[in-house]
Scaffold this motif. Structure first.
Motif, PDB file in Angstrom:
ATOM      1  N   UNK A   1      14.501  50.523  -7.463  1.00 21.76           N
ATOM      2  CA  UNK A   1      13.741  49.649  -8.367  1.00 21.76           C
ATOM      3  C   UNK A   1      12.559  48.776  -7.231  1.00 21.76           C
ATOM      4  N   UNK A   2      13.412  48.369  -6.220  1.00 25.70           N
ATOM      5  CA  UNK A   2      12.488  47.867  -5.125  1.00 25.70           C
ATOM      6  C   UNK A   2      11.119  48.402  -4.986  1.00 25.70           C
ATOM      7  N   UNK A   3      11.322  49.583  -4.484  1.00 30.10           N
ATOM      8  CA  UNK A   3      10.258  50.742  -4.270  1.00 30.10           C
ATOM      9  C   UNK A   3       9.216  50.785  -5.417  1.00 30.10           C
ATOM     10  N   UNK A   4       9.805  50.974  -6.625  1.00 28.35           N
ATOM     11  CA  UNK A   4       8.938  51.314  -7.547  1.00 28.35           C
ATOM     12  C   UNK A   4       8.009  49.831  -8.103  1.00 28.35           C
ATOM     13  N   UNK A   5       8.680  48.711  -7.714  1.00 26.02           N
ATOM     14  CA  UNK A   5       7.884  47.543  -7.890  1.00 26.02           C
ATOM     15  C   UNK A   5       6.839  47.000  -6.864  1.00 26.02           C
ATOM     16  N   UNK A   6       6.841  47.879  -5.728  1.00 23.75           N
ATOM     17  CA  UNK A   6       6.014  47.622  -4.555  1.00 23.75           C
ATOM     18  C   UNK A   6       6.521  46.699  -3.665  1.00 23.75           C
TER      19      UNK A   6
ATOM     20  N   UNK B   1       8.526  55.134   2.025  1.00 24.23           N
ATOM     21  CA  UNK B   1       8.926  56.031   2.977  1.00 24.23           C
ATOM     22  C   UNK B   1      10.182  55.949   3.602  1.00 24.23           C
ATOM     23  N   UNK B   2      10.597  54.624   4.067  1.00 25.58           N
ATOM     24  CA  UNK B   2      11.923  54.203   4.673  1.00 25.58           C
ATOM     25  C   UNK B   2      13.012  53.239   3.779  1.00 25.58           C
ATOM     26  N   UNK B   3      12.172  52.822   2.691  1.00 20.72           N
ATOM     27  CA  UNK B   3      13.135  51.878   1.908  1.00 20.72           C
ATOM     28  C   UNK B   3      13.249  50.571   2.218  1.00 20.72           C
ATOM     29  N   UNK B   4      12.791  50.165   3.434  1.00 19.74           N
ATOM     30  CA  UNK B   4      12.854  48.830   3.896  1.00 19.74           C
ATOM     31  C   UNK B   4      12.163  47.964   2.964  1.00 19.74           C
ATOM     32  N   UNK B   5      12.901  46.832   2.420  1.00 20.87           N
ATOM     33  CA  UNK B   5      12.319  45.621   1.727  1.00 20.87           C
ATOM     34  C   UNK B   5      11.126  45.012   2.581  1.00 20.87           C
ATOM     35  N   UNK B   6      10.137  44.671   1.951  1.00 21.78           N
ATOM     36  CA  UNK B   6       9.076  44.002   2.666  1.00 21.78           C
ATOM     37  C   UNK B   6       9.576  42.313   2.577  1.00 21.78           C
ATOM     38  N   UNK B   7       9.270  41.954   3.750  1.00 20.36           N
ATOM     39  CA  UNK B   7       9.378  40.231   3.596  1.00 20.36           C
ATOM     40  C   UNK B   7       8.319  39.609   4.097  1.00 20.36           C
TER      41      UNK B   7
ATOM     42  N   UNK C   1       0.834  49.061   2.766  1.00 22.42           N
ATOM     43  CA  UNK C   1      -0.421  49.570   2.510  1.00 22.42           C
ATOM     44  C   UNK C   1      -0.225  50.350   1.220  1.00 22.42           C
ATOM     45  N   UNK C   2      -1.260  50.422   0.336  1.00 24.03           N
ATOM     46  CA  UNK C   2      -1.046  51.427  -0.793  1.00 24.03           C
ATOM     47  C   UNK C   2      -0.931  52.846  -0.205  1.00 24.03           C
TER      48      UNK C   2
ATOM     49  N   UNK D   1       5.106  51.032   4.692  1.00 26.02           N
ATOM     50  CA  UNK D   1       5.097  49.990   5.811  1.00 26.02           C
ATOM     51  C   UNK D   1       3.542  50.340   6.680  1.00 26.02           C
ATOM     52  N   UNK D   2       2.984  49.354   7.033  1.00 20.05           N
ATOM     53  CA  UNK D   2       1.606  49.769   8.061  1.00 20.05           C
ATOM     54  C   UNK D   2       1.541  48.632   9.115  1.00 20.05           C
ATOM     55  N   UNK D   3       0.509  48.742   9.696  1.00 20.78           N
ATOM     56  CA  UNK D   3       0.172  48.105  10.621  1.00 20.78           C
ATOM     57  C   UNK D   3       1.170  47.863  11.983  1.00 20.78           C
TER      58      UNK D   3
END
Length: 54
Positions: A3-8, A13-19, A25-26, A39-41
């Motif tokens: 669900x976290x991946x589907x909600x952005x 790719x890795x499943x890590x939650x953004x903090x 990146x899109x 994940x990016x940058x």
């Protein structure tokens, strides 16, 4: 996809939650039209591993 991946809120790719402070990146769209992110940058799975020193 989680669900976290589907909600952005996590990398597709890795499943890590953004903090706060992480970068993303899109990276495409789901079958139902949701925009997906990765994940990016140099953060998360996009980070380059440091070179090993002899």
């Amino acid at each position: 996809m989680t669900p976290l991946q589907l909600e952005g809120h996590a990398c597709i790719r890795c499943g890590r939650a953004f903090i706060p402070g992480s970068t993303s990146a899109p990276d495409g769209y789901s079958d139902d039209g949701r925009q997906l992110f990765a994940c990016s940058a140099g953060w998360g799975c996009s980070a380059e591993l440091p070179e090993e020193k002899p």
